[in-house]
Design a protein around this motif. Sequence first.
Motif: not given
Length: 146
Positions: A75-83, A88-102
């Motif tokens: 399960x961790x690997x699935x989430x990491x692979x999506x990240x 993205x040019x900005x790592x926080x944007x990747x995490x923020x998009x995921x958090x926003x969606x979830x």
Amino acid sequence: MKYQGKSMMNLNEMAELAIKYEGDGYVTGYPIVSGNDAYILNGVIEANEEYITINQWVPVFPESLKPISPSLTDDQQVVLEWFKNEKKDQPFATVADFVSAYFEGAESEVPLNTMVAFEYLTNKEQFQVLAAFAEWGLNSCQNGNS
């Protein structure tokens, strides 16, 4: 903690001994260093109070030893692979998009299987995914990818 090191054995020798390796001969396991000698150990066949029998004992170049992040669950690997695939040019944007969606149900491109995998992660496992993502990002930057 597991380490990765470049085997002193050639690929044919490792294949003959059924040693699992990555790329051009990197093996992963538990390190033993004694003087100028270094080994990666994998798997215990048998152990008791008097002895231990190791499945694989691979000599490696000592200077090639480096710690690797802890093994991730599926399960961790699935989430990491999506990240990692977002790139993205900005790592926080990747995490923020995921958090926003979830957490906020925002429209996103996060696949359902990634959302479901995240559901099963404990807080500790979430931090491990973030640490692995950060490590991957740092390695990418060092290799000139950004």
